[in-house]
Structure formats: C-alpha cells, structure tokens
Design a protein around this motif. Structure first.
Motif, PDB file in Angstrom:
ATOM      1  N   ASP A  47      -0.468 -11.036   0.713  1.00  0.00           N
ATOM      2  CA  ASP A  47       0.133 -10.151   1.713  1.00  0.00           C
ATOM      3  C   ASP A  47      -1.039  -9.612   2.538  1.00  0.00           C
ATOM      4  O   ASP A  47      -1.759  -8.721   2.097  1.00  0.00           O
ATOM      5  CB  ASP A  47       0.880  -9.020   1.005  1.00  0.00           C
ATOM      6  N   MET A  48      -1.249 -10.167   3.728  1.00  0.00           N
ATOM      7  CA  MET A  48      -2.451  -9.853   4.496  1.00  0.00           C
ATOM      8  C   MET A  48      -2.461  -8.419   5.017  1.00  0.00           C
ATOM      9  O   MET A  48      -3.533  -7.834   5.156  1.00  0.00           O
ATOM     10  CB  MET A  48      -2.649 -10.856   5.636  1.00  0.00           C
ATOM     11  N   ALA A  49      -1.321  -7.831   5.275  1.00  0.00           N
ATOM     12  CA  ALA A  49      -1.312  -6.428   5.707  1.00  0.00           C
ATOM     13  C   ALA A  49      -1.825  -5.545   4.574  1.00  0.00           C
ATOM     14  O   ALA A  49      -2.664  -4.658   4.788  1.00  0.00           O
ATOM     15  CB  ALA A  49       0.092  -6.011   6.126  1.00  0.00           C
ATOM     16  N   LYS A  50      -1.351  -5.818   3.371  1.00  0.00           N
ATOM     17  CA  LYS A  50      -1.800  -5.050   2.199  1.00  0.00           C
ATOM     18  C   LYS A  50      -3.281  -5.327   1.923  1.00  0.00           C
ATOM     19  O   LYS A  50      -4.047  -4.412   1.632  1.00  0.00           O
ATOM     20  CB  LYS A  50      -0.939  -5.440   0.990  1.00  0.00           C
ATOM     21  N   GLN A  51      -3.674  -6.587   2.043  1.00  0.00           N
ATOM     22  CA  GLN A  51      -5.070  -6.958   1.814  1.00  0.00           C
ATOM     23  C   GLN A  51      -5.991  -6.264   2.809  1.00  0.00           C
ATOM     24  O   GLN A  51      -7.060  -5.770   2.444  1.00  0.00           O
ATOM     25  CB  GLN A  51      -5.233  -8.486   1.910  1.00  0.00           C
TER      26      GLN A  51
END
Length: 129
Positions: A47-51
C-alpha cells in the motif's frame, strides 16, 4: 563551556526544510523507485500511500525532527523483502534514487551527503546483517 553544554545547531530536518521538504522528497523518491525495474518488484504488494507515510515519519526522526515513529524496526520491516532477495545492489539503487531526488529538489550537496551517510548507517539493519 564544555561540549556537553554547547547548544546544537539546527537538525538536518530543519536545514532541508522540515515537513514540507521531507514530504516532497518521499513523493518524488517513490516515483523513481516504482519506475526502477531493479527494485520495483519489492513494492508489488505494498500500500504505497501507507508506505509513503511510514517513510515520511521515519525520515523525520532520522533527520532529527519530531519523533512520532511507531512502526516496526528496520530489520523487522524489511525481513520479508530480504527473504525475497533484497541485497546490497538493491540498497545501492535506493541510495541512488535518494541522492537524485534530493538533487532534483535543489538540496545542497553537503546536506545530501549528510542524509546519505545517515541512510548508509542503517544498511546492515535493513538488510538483516
């Protein structure tokens, strides 16, 4: 006055521009990482937003800003990637993208070198060595 009593200068976090600079750097950095065939496979199930939020918080702490990091240790956070084959060549690619990102954002060379040294100092933890 002894060294222990000397007032420290601004942190790297402050000198690079604080929250706005870290946020911009992380966003540009992950754009580069996700386009790089050498390392983008490590982010296929991420999950790139979370990352990105994790990295923003981590970089803030690492560069001397406010400590609001509650994530896993670097070793634990990267263990799955190490099992997938994450190694020094991949870390080198990440370092390359970090430097290029900071250059693109007009960060002075001495601050880029300071940031690179901090990131380099955790290579062993990230790679589980």
């Amino acid at each position: 006055m002894s060294e222990a009593n000397e007032v420290q200068g601004p942190s790297l976090y402050e000198r690079i521009g604080g929250e706005a600079a870290v946020n911009a750097a992380v966003d540009v950095f992950y754009g580069k990482v996700l386009e790089d065939y050498r390392i983008n496979r490590f982010f296929e199930r991420t999950d790139m937003a979370k990352q990105a939020e994790h990295l923003k918080t981590f970089m803030t702490v690492a560069f001397g800003g406010p400590n609001n990091y509650t994530g896993r240790s670097l070793r634990d956070g990267h263990a799955r990637l190490v099992k997938m084959g994450l190694n020094d060549s991949h870390y080198d690619a990440v370092m390359e993208h970090l430097g290029a990102t900071m250059q693109e954002l007009n960060v002075p060379a001495d601050l880029i070198a300071e940031a690179a040294a901090l990131v380099e100092s955790v290579r062993g933890e990230v790679l589980g060595k």
